[in-house]
Enzyme design. Structure first.
Site, PDB file in Angstrom:
ATOM      1  N   SER A 249      -4.013   0.703  14.254  1.00  0.00           N
ATOM      2  CA  SER A 249      -3.850   1.832  13.350  1.00  0.00           C
ATOM      3  C   SER A 249      -3.186   3.021  14.011  1.00  0.00           C
ATOM      4  CB  SER A 249      -5.204   2.233  12.783  1.00  0.00           C
ATOM      5  OG  SER A 249      -5.895   2.982  13.763  1.00  0.00           O
ATOM      6  N   LYS A 250      -2.430   3.708  13.179  1.00  0.00           N
ATOM      7  CA  LYS A 250      -1.809   4.960  13.574  1.00  0.00           C
ATOM      8  C   LYS A 250      -2.841   5.903  14.160  1.00  0.00           C
ATOM      9  CE  LYS A 250       0.151   6.236   9.618  1.00  0.00           C
ATOM     10  NZ  LYS A 250       1.181   6.422   8.640  1.00  0.00           N
ATOM     11  N   ARG A 251      -3.971   5.956  13.466  1.00  0.00           N
ATOM     12  CA  ARG A 251      -4.949   6.981  13.819  1.00  0.00           C
ATOM     13  C   ARG A 251      -5.510   6.771  15.223  1.00  0.00           C
ATOM     14  NH1 ARG A 251      -9.444   6.898  10.287  1.00  0.00           N
ATOM     15  NH2 ARG A 251      -7.918   6.213   8.754  1.00  0.00           N
ATOM     16  N   GLY A 253      -3.926   5.725  17.621  1.00  0.00           N
ATOM     17  CA  GLY A 253      -2.865   5.904  18.614  1.00  0.00           C
ATOM     18  C   GLY A 253      -2.502   4.605  19.304  1.00  0.00           C
TER      19      GLY A 253
END
Ligand code: GLU
Length: 467
Positions: A249-251, A253
């Site tokens: 996920s993007k979140r 990182g």
């Protein structure tokens, strides 16, 4: 045999997801392992999702990753343009041909109407309101300039299907398929239409892409059939996951290739590891250069189960690759990371690099490991009673009182001299080496463990700092 042509077809909507890069890598390997061509096509028909700078980001990423494309917007080729928005006018005639043959139709429904029926029809699909409009009605709406989209006229019965190299025969009931939009009201093709037209016109032989497209591919095949075109070989690739239940996920990182580059992972390690997330060579070999991957790759060893991108495993690969760098290269790569903790502190980076190379797993861990050389950390006196150090306050005090004047007396501050002088003194005292050197290391570094031992650290710190 027909020359293999694969394409990587990213949409310029932001950074490059690790899964996308893996798709590109496999497409590259399929082409290169059979002397074929790897093509870059930019799919920018969804104008709302475009992100400025994303195209350059794609070029940079491919270059950095060593995936050199043979044709593409920047390098040209015989099948251009390679940017879909620049091909805009090429799609409409194909859609119109389908309209003539009754395989597509103009849909004049307004957005509001579509939203309304979407909420009302079971499954939320389009109710095919415009499919059988009388010709006069169509002419009237056209004359009035009512905006329209062009939809595929999907048969309402029978089956649409295709064969996937990994997943086998995939068939869906036509009744379940929507009359998908081919050309939008702004004249732009949808991805659904453009990918078929472009793959055909560009002579693409193998389409490899994410599993999220597998359910749409039967519809694409209906288009190939409608045009009477030969279909490409399809390979749908499993999703790259963080673990069994989470996507990268993007979140967190951890989703983008650039996240890893920024953290100080080496491209070679990333590519090597990424190749193995979803493919295996059929034996237990783990290390591959790009050329070796090209040599070893084959589609039938791609996996059908989700690829787990295990950061610990990647880190292990990275450490191995770092260990194999030549010393100058390591120094060059490590210098900016040393600087983060030690800029202006007068530390000899070359010697530090020698100590750090085998101890570096990822470059972003380096600053914390070397920071003590620039600034003594908070002392934890517990260190002097630590069992691992086999020391206690009395022993430590005796050792340090013995060594301090010796250090003070060293004129020629080289590692060899420091070593010889200290070892001679320790031998003379009858103390064990470790008994004397552990407290010294703790005293000058403020740490229990350091890259290199007391003598190396002493030398790096310089005499004054040491004292
Ligand atoms: N533009 C699509 C994407 O970025 C490509 C899908 C395909 O390869 O056909 O997901």
């Amino acid at each position: 045999m027909e020359k293999i042509r694969t394409r990587f077809a990213p949409s310029p909507t932001g950074f490059m997801h690790v899964g996308n890069l893996r798709t590109a890598l496999y497409e590259y390997l399929v082409a290169k392992s059979q002397g074929g061509k790897f093509i870059l096509r930019i799919e920018d028909t969804d104008r709302e999702r475009l992100v400025e700078g994303a195209v350059d980001f794609i070029y940079n990423t491919l270059e950095l990753a060593g995936l050199k494309h043979d044709e593409g917007p920047d390098v040209g080729g015989d099948f251009g343009p390679y940017v879909q928005s620049e091909r805009k006018d090429m799609y409409l005639p194909y859609a119109e041909q389908l309209i003539k043959e009754g395989k597509a139709y103009r849909c004049f429904c307004s957005k509001e109407w579509l939203e309304k029926i979407q909420n009302e029809t079971v499954g939320g699909g389009y109710d095919r309101h415009c499919r059988d409009l009388p010709q006069e009605e169509i002419d009237r709406l056209l004359a009035e300039g009512v905006p329209y989209v062009i939809r595929q006229n999907v048969p309402t019965s029978g089956e649409a299907s295709f064969d996937d190299v990994l997943y086998g025969h995939i068939a869906v009931d036509c009744a379940e398929l929507d009359d998908m939009i081919l050309i939008k009201a702004d004249g732009m093709p949808t991805y659904n239409f453009a990918n078929v037209i472009d793959d055909h016109l560009m002579g693409i032989t193998h389409v490899m892409r994410g599993l999220e497209y597998i359910s749409s591919t039967p519809k694409y095949n209906l288009l190939y059939e409608a045009f009477g075109w030969e279909t490409p070989v399809y390979v749908h690739l499993t999703t790259v996951m963080r673990d069994a239940t989470h996507k990268l996920s993007k979140r967190d990182g951890d989703a983008y290739y650039s996240d890893y580059v920024e953290k100080g992972y080496l491209t070679e390690a990333l590519i090597n590891y990424l190749a193995l997330v979803g493919w295996n060579p059929g034996n237990d070999r783990e290390f591959f250069t790009m050329d070796e991957l090209v040599e070893a790759f084959s589609v039938d060893r791609l996996s059908k189960s989700p690829g787990i991108f295990d950061v610990d495993k990647l880190t292990w690969f990275n450490a191995e690759y770092i260990r194999k760098l030549d010393a100058d290269k390591y120094l060059e790569l490590a210098t900016p990371w040393f600087d983060k903790a030690l800029a202006g502190k007068g530390i000899d980076y070359k010697r530090l690099a020698e100590l750090m190379q085998t101890r570096t797993e990822v470059f972003n861990r380096v600053p914390d490991m070397v920071r003590f050389l620039g600034e003594l950390p908070e002392y934890d006196v517990e260190m002097f009673t630590n069992k691992k150090a086999k020391t206690n306050p009395e022993v430590a005090k005796a050792a340090l009182e013995m060594l301090r004047p010796v250090i003070e007396g060293i004129e020629d501050w080289t590692e060899t001299t420091i070593h010889d002088v200290l070892m001679a003194k320790i031998a003379e005292s009858g103390m064990k080496n470790a008994t004397a050197l552990w407290p010294l290391r703790i005293a000058i570094s403020g740490l229990m463990s350091t890259p290199g031992g007391a003598i190396e650290i002493a030398w790096l710190l310089g005499k004054d700092e040491c004292l």
